[in-house]
Design an enzyme around this catalytic site. Sequence first.
Site, PDB file in Angstrom:
ATOM      1  N   ASP A 219       0.843  -1.196   0.000  1.00  0.00           N
ATOM      2  CA  ASP A 219       0.000   0.000   0.000  1.00  0.00           C
ATOM      3  C   ASP A 219       0.884   1.254   0.000  1.00  0.00           C
ATOM      4  OD1 ASP A 219      -2.315   1.831   0.820  1.00  0.00           O
ATOM      5  OD2 ASP A 219      -3.280  -0.129   0.969  1.00  0.00           O
ATOM      6  N   HIS A 264      -3.673   5.737   3.880  1.00  0.00           N
ATOM      7  CA  HIS A 264      -4.421   4.607   3.323  1.00  0.00           C
ATOM      8  C   HIS A 264      -3.865   3.271   3.821  1.00  0.00           C
ATOM      9  CE1 HIS A 264      -5.786   1.841   0.077  1.00  0.00           C
ATOM     10  NE2 HIS A 264      -6.827   2.650   0.005  1.00  0.00           N
ATOM     11  N   SER A 442     -11.119  -0.929  -0.533  1.00  0.00           N
ATOM     12  CA  SER A 442      -9.831  -1.010   0.166  1.00  0.00           C
ATOM     13  C   SER A 442     -10.027  -1.335   1.632  1.00  0.00           C
ATOM     14  CB  SER A 442      -9.078   0.320   0.055  1.00  0.00           C
ATOM     15  OG  SER A 442      -8.528   0.490  -1.214  1.00  0.00           O
TER      16      SER A 442
END
Length: 472
Positions: A219, A264, A442
Amino acid sequence: MKVFISVTTLLLMGAGADDVCGDGKLACDTEEGLKSRSMLSRAHKVSNKQASEEEGSGQQHTTQQMVVKQHGAHKITTFKNGYVRADGAIQWLMCLPEGCDSGTTHALVTKCLPSDMTVDFEGKPDDNGLCCVGIAGSETSIRKELDNCKHILPPTAIVEQDQVIKEPEPPDDNLEESLLEGPVEQKMWGLDRIDDREGLDGDYSPPFTGEGVHIFIADTGVRTTHKDFGGRAFPGLEASNYPNPMKECDLSDTDCANDPTSGHGTHCAGTAAGNKFGVAKNAKIHALKVLYPGGGSTTMFVEALDFAKRKTKLRPAVFSASLGGFGWSQAEALAVNALTDAGVLVVVAAGNDGFEKDDIFKQPRPTAPYACAGSPSGIPSAITVGAIDPQGDFGIDLESPYSSYDSEAPGAKSCVDIFAPGTDIWSASNRSDTGATKKGTSMATPHVSGAIALLLEANPKMSSSETEKLLK
């Protein structure tokens, strides 16, 4: 109070879902059948989006963006809107599906390399790595590379331009910060939902914690020092990002594979294995930074898959990738297949293009609402995760409208394997030891990765196919 049936139905991850609808006891299309299914199984019914009127599969759409040119015995694949480095060089992946030794990959990046090309990645098959290399230069230069190495490259060699990969988040995804010490149980409906056949009961208390299992998070990096990880998160890899080469992290270097801007990756890691936020609360996290401001590339992702494959001491393990791009990549599929065959399941996001129209002519790139139109979401061996919203008034799991889905057109293939909570998910923040709320496939993906970690704690020697069978 919840009842855990057995380890084979741990967290009700789809185990037995086929039996529920296949033994004649419950009809899949009845209300009783809906309520009895596992929440995460693809067989589990969620509210359907309007069926697409377009014919054909996402795979057929991606071919509209692919140009294959023959050069001698080899094919060179380029993509419209493919990845180009900051210096203007095209980034290429070369892989041998039949495998090779490290001498072959080394020759590809030394003896065969034209002087105007540079090296991003060299696979080391002798160390359990991939038979792939990543190099950069013009299309003319890649042709010279093929000419120089035609004596060692079989006709089946994959020669492919990189594609762009990004965080596949909805356009209205907002980050809402809140204190870690807040009322956790009220916010963490995702954990509450995944351990019950139906509904919410205000509790999450699985019989396993992921102890001894490793979760690779590919990520934007991970803020490994977040207190919710309790010292179980480690820097692993920074993928090559011109002009910076690939870097394997020192475990004590918390600046390596960090997540300073996006948050994220930290959020996804928290859902997978945070102490309060996570599914597998004692699993170890390994941060693989493959997304930078502006995104990443196929080579960056393949470098992370190669890293996980080489780290054979970090087993049992699961690989979690909340990222994606539009189109099909043979090299990416080969790498995902190789890691899966090595016993590490790869869990990926379906994508958040559910609102998009099926338009192969749209500029600057085509659009499609289908998970099969992307990669790695369209790779059959990957576990592709769609998102659900909190349950509606009738207690039925609602497929998130932004979640990419499978076309219902005749002949279209199916890519979405499983569903998990993806909307209003509270997890770790990269800014401080706080929590943040985000949404997207996600966020659904690490719920499944964490669940696999629980299954692997219960049975560390379980193969990829056995684990996948339980999930579906």
